[in-house]
Motif scaffolding. Structure first.
Motif, PDB file in Angstrom:
ATOM      1  N   ALA A 178      43.130  49.535  46.055  1.00 30.48           N
ATOM      2  CA  ALA A 178      41.988  48.660  46.315  1.00 30.48           C
ATOM      3  C   ALA A 178      41.760  47.771  45.096  1.00 30.48           C
ATOM      4  O   ALA A 178      41.643  48.268  43.970  1.00 30.48           O
ATOM      5  N   ILE A 179      41.692  46.456  45.324  1.00 28.43           N
ATOM      6  CA  ILE A 179      41.446  45.509  44.236  1.00 28.43           C
ATOM      7  C   ILE A 179      40.020  45.676  43.748  1.00 28.43           C
ATOM      8  O   ILE A 179      39.070  45.677  44.538  1.00 28.43           O
ATOM      9  N   THR A 180      39.838  45.809  42.437  1.00 26.40           N
ATOM     10  CA  THR A 180      38.496  45.960  41.872  1.00 26.40           C
ATOM     11  C   THR A 180      38.107  44.827  40.936  1.00 26.40           C
ATOM     12  O   THR A 180      36.923  44.631  40.652  1.00 26.40           O
ATOM     13  N   LYS A 181      39.111  44.068  40.439  1.00 25.14           N
ATOM     14  CA  LYS A 181      38.817  43.062  39.429  1.00 25.14           C
ATOM     15  C   LYS A 181      39.927  42.025  39.430  1.00 25.14           C
ATOM     16  O   LYS A 181      41.081  42.327  39.747  1.00 25.14           O
ATOM     17  N   ALA A 182      39.577  40.777  39.097  1.00 26.90           N
ATOM     18  CA  ALA A 182      40.563  39.712  38.938  1.00 26.90           C
ATOM     19  C   ALA A 182      40.399  39.088  37.569  1.00 26.90           C
ATOM     20  O   ALA A 182      39.277  38.945  37.064  1.00 26.90           O
ATOM     21  N   LYS A 183      41.519  38.710  36.957  1.00 24.05           N
ATOM     22  CA  LYS A 183      41.507  38.058  35.654  1.00 24.05           C
ATOM     23  C   LYS A 183      42.306  36.763  35.754  1.00 24.05           C
ATOM     24  O   LYS A 183      43.471  36.780  36.125  1.00 24.05           O
ATOM     25  N   THR A 184      41.657  35.662  35.432  1.00 26.09           N
ATOM     26  CA  THR A 184      42.344  34.375  35.464  1.00 26.09           C
ATOM     27  C   THR A 184      41.569  33.375  34.624  1.00 26.09           C
ATOM     28  O   THR A 184      40.331  33.390  34.602  1.00 26.09           O
ATOM     29  N   GLY A 185      42.302  32.521  33.911  1.00 32.15           N
ATOM     30  CA  GLY A 185      41.674  31.487  33.102  1.00 32.15           C
ATOM     31  C   GLY A 185      40.723  32.027  32.059  1.00 32.15           C
ATOM     32  O   GLY A 185      39.705  31.387  31.762  1.00 32.15           O
ATOM     33  N   GLY A 186      41.012  33.204  31.516  1.00 31.17           N
ATOM     34  CA  GLY A 186      40.138  33.788  30.509  1.00 31.17           C
ATOM     35  C   GLY A 186      38.883  34.423  31.076  1.00 31.17           C
ATOM     36  O   GLY A 186      38.022  34.878  30.320  1.00 31.17           O
ATOM     37  N   ARG A 187      38.765  34.465  32.401  1.00 30.70           N
ATOM     38  CA  ARG A 187      37.582  35.056  33.028  1.00 30.70           C
ATOM     39  C   ARG A 187      37.948  36.362  33.714  1.00 30.70           C
ATOM     40  O   ARG A 187      39.075  36.543  34.183  1.00 30.70           O
ATOM     41  N   GLU A 188      36.965  37.258  33.789  1.00 29.43           N
ATOM     42  CA  GLU A 188      37.129  38.536  34.473  1.00 29.43           C
ATOM     43  C   GLU A 188      36.113  38.592  35.597  1.00 29.43           C
ATOM     44  O   GLU A 188      34.909  38.473  35.366  1.00 29.43           O
ATOM     45  N   ILE A 189      36.594  38.724  36.826  1.00 27.24           N
ATOM     46  CA  ILE A 189      35.713  38.618  37.993  1.00 27.24           C
ATOM     47  C   ILE A 189      35.768  39.920  38.778  1.00 27.24           C
ATOM     48  O   ILE A 189      36.844  40.330  39.235  1.00 27.24           O
ATOM     49  N   PRO A 190      34.629  40.627  38.962  1.00 33.84           N
ATOM     50  CA  PRO A 190      34.656  41.842  39.783  1.00 33.84           C
ATOM     51  C   PRO A 190      34.917  41.507  41.246  1.00 33.84           C
ATOM     52  O   PRO A 190      34.488  40.464  41.744  1.00 33.84           O
ATOM     53  N   VAL A 191      35.639  42.367  41.919  1.00 30.87           N
ATOM     54  CA  VAL A 191      35.923  42.220  43.344  1.00 30.87           C
ATOM     55  C   VAL A 191      35.400  43.468  44.037  1.00 30.87           C
ATOM     56  O   VAL A 191      35.786  44.588  43.691  1.00 30.87           O
ATOM     57  N   GLU A 192      34.516  43.283  44.996  1.00 31.36           N
ATOM     58  CA  GLU A 192      33.854  44.427  45.628  1.00 31.36           C
ATOM     59  C   GLU A 192      34.512  44.738  46.970  1.00 31.36           C
ATOM     60  O   GLU A 192      34.481  43.936  47.892  1.00 31.36           O
TER      61      GLU A 192
END
Length: 560
Positions: A178-192
């Protein structure tokens, strides 16, 4: 099973005659016919040329539509690009009319397909062209992701963090995560997404993703990977290792985020994930293509929009038997955020004939068994289980596993009582009225000839639980539910009387309890105190519900 053209003599000839009447060249496939199927090759006239079609009649023709195949890639839309089958109708079976000949069907639907491609009228209403759905996958592997999440505008790559587990299946690995987080362009984005259920060997993994504007429609996963591997340079040199099934494996994971239509007129992303793996010490990799499953909050609630209010609600369920057990399961499926279970009993074989769980839970406490089941299958519900007796004598460490009932009720938005115990109902209804918590009790009658589900909303001016008992059993203002007092039984080895009655009848009471609970928890509506009384019409077995307000009994001191 008889062939359809034997069951319906003359129909096959009528089909052939319909092709001939249009002047189309038709050839029956003898190999398919030898196996009991009718497959015909048709030359369909299109723009002065012959479009070769293969029509496979179903074994249950004419009740169901045929499958129509054109050369793969012949049409840019409304065609499976791998096997060539055409999407000429929507998925519902009623869109096919059994009186239609296949020739007439093609004559109407092929031009409609061309109109749809050219931007004319839609071929299939409200159906998106999701190309990721055409690819074959290594089931039952999966990756859970959130449809509502998308990489930032302009991002073409990054990494994803997931919780997952590997499982061995012969000479291949299965991956579930299960995807929980994305990292791109220096940003960290939670995925629910739906919480991943940990298992032995569970891990957290970070792996790369690449955004693509279209998917290569390669049937074989290794051929597909060969076309996209350049998007993940050096991945085969960054292998992870894990021992699965007693064998050491090397593996790597990468994902494609394919931009495409995910609902009619709405664009988003589909996930196609690759698991590259081999037993350690061997040379050749196996490539598995893994299905992406949409499991975000919006995805999980799309089919039950009315229950979205449950996600931040807390219910205390007292009594986890035949009626309460089903209530617990249904509320959890519907998206309840928090559930506290309270029951004194353990799981015995006999009662499971009308309980939602079975042999794998024999001997466990009912509340703990239900909690384990719910945590495994609907983990968004935070479940707490207590084993104890309401009204049981206090012991030094407290009446229920070190906590008092008042502590268990703290922060609860609704109490549901499925104990079928008059003393518990009397106490719990008074206690809920005192602290201002809505209260529902649900019980069946002896013989499962009827039942009652009653909801009491605090301070709405209607009567209380005691008033309802007086109205049903004293002054007759409300007719009591159907019952068979002779159906009470005391099974061998059991010291608590119960009654005969099947689970499918008791389920009526459970489901009505769930409906009334959802209404009581909905802040957008004003739920009222009322009693739903059930009678079964014996000659037909039909459940009949009656709705009653709860009149206040003059001799009761309740405050409504």
């Amino acid at each position: 099973m008889r062939l359809w053209w034997e069951t319906l003599p003359g129909l096959r000839q009528a089909e052939m005659d319909a092709f001939e009447a249009r002047g189309w060249r038709v050839r029956v496939d003898p190999a398919a016919e030898a196996q009991g199927f009718l497959v015909v090759h048709v030359e369909f006239p299109l723009d002065g040329e012959a479009l070769p079609l293969r029509v496979a009649y179903p074994a249950q023709f004419p009740y169901f539509r045929p499958a129509v195949y054109a050369p793969p890639g012949r049409f840019p839309e409304h065609q499976n690009p791998i096997d060539g089958v055409l999407c000429l109708l929507g998925p519902r079976t009623q869109e096919w009319h059994p009186e239609t000949t296949v020739a007439g069907f093609l004559e109407e639907r092929i031009p409609a397909l061309l109109d749809a491609i050219d931007g004319g009228r839609p071929l299939v209403e409200q159906q998106a062209e999701i190309r990721a759905g055409y690819l074959p996958y290594d089931d039952p592997s999966y990756v859970l992701f959130d449809s509502a999440w998308a990489p930032p505008a302009g991002a073409r790559s990054g990494s994803l963090v997931a919780k997952g587990a590997l499982l061995a299946s012969g000479e291949r690995l299965l991956l579930r995560m299960a995807i929980t987080k994305a990292k791109t362009g220096g940003r960290e984005i939670p995925v629910e997404v739906v919480p991943f259920q940990s298992a032995p060997g569970s891990f957290t993994i970070e792996f790369p993703f690449a955004v693509v504007d279209g998917l290569d429609m390669e049937e074989k996963p290794d051929a597909h990977w060969a076309k996209v591997a350049h998007l993940f340079p050096g991945l085969d040199r960054r292998l992870k290792e894990s021992t699965v099934g007693g064998k050491k494996w090397q593996f790597a994971v990468a994902a494609l985020l394919a931009a495409e239509e995910i609902q009619k007129g709405i664009r988003g992303f589909s996930f196609v994930t690759f698991l590259i793996h081999r037993p350690k010490g061997t040379r050749d990799f196996r490539v598995a293509r893994i299905r992406g499953l949409r499991a975000g909050r919006q995805d999980m609630g799309a089919r039950v929009p009315a229950t979205q209010i449950l996600r931040d609600r807390h219910v205390l369920l007292v009594g986890c038997g035949a009626i309460g057990g089903q209530i617990a399961v249904e509320l959890s499926k519907a998206g309840l955020g928090r559930l506290t279970l309270f029951d004194y009993d353990h799981v015995e074989p006999g009662p499971t004939v009308r309980w939602p769980l079975g042999q794998s839970f024999f001997g466990e406490s009912k509340s703990a068994a239900l909690a384990a089941h719910i945590k495994q299958h609907w983990p968004q519900a935070k479940v707490t289980a207590y084993t104890g007796v309401v009204g049981g004598a206090a012991v030094p460490e407290g009446p229920v596993e070190g906590v008092t009932l008042d502590e268990v009720m703290e922060g609860v938005h609704l109490v549901i009582d499925a104990t079928a115990e008059v003393g518990v109902q009397h106490y719990m209804s008074d206690r809920c009225r005192e602290v201002g918590i809505p209260y529902i009790y649900a019980s069946a009658t002896p013989g499962a000839k009827g039942g009652i589900v009653a909801r009491f909303m605090p301070r709405d001016g209607q009567g209380c639980w005691f008033c309802l008992q007086h109205a049903m059993y004293q002054d007759g203002a409300i007719q009591e539910p159907g019952h068979d007092d002779a159906a009470e039984v005391l099974p061998a080895g059991c010291n608590h009387p119960t009654f005969a009655g099947a689970g499918y009848d008791l389920l009526e009471v459970s489901l009505q309890g769930v409906r009334m609970a959802v209404q009581a928890l909905d802040p957008r509506r004003t739920a009222e105190t009322f009693a739903a009384v059930l009678d079964f019409k014996e000659e037909l077995g039909l459940p009949a519900w009656r709705a009653h307000g709860v009149p206040r009994f003059g001799g009761c001191e309740c405050q409504g």
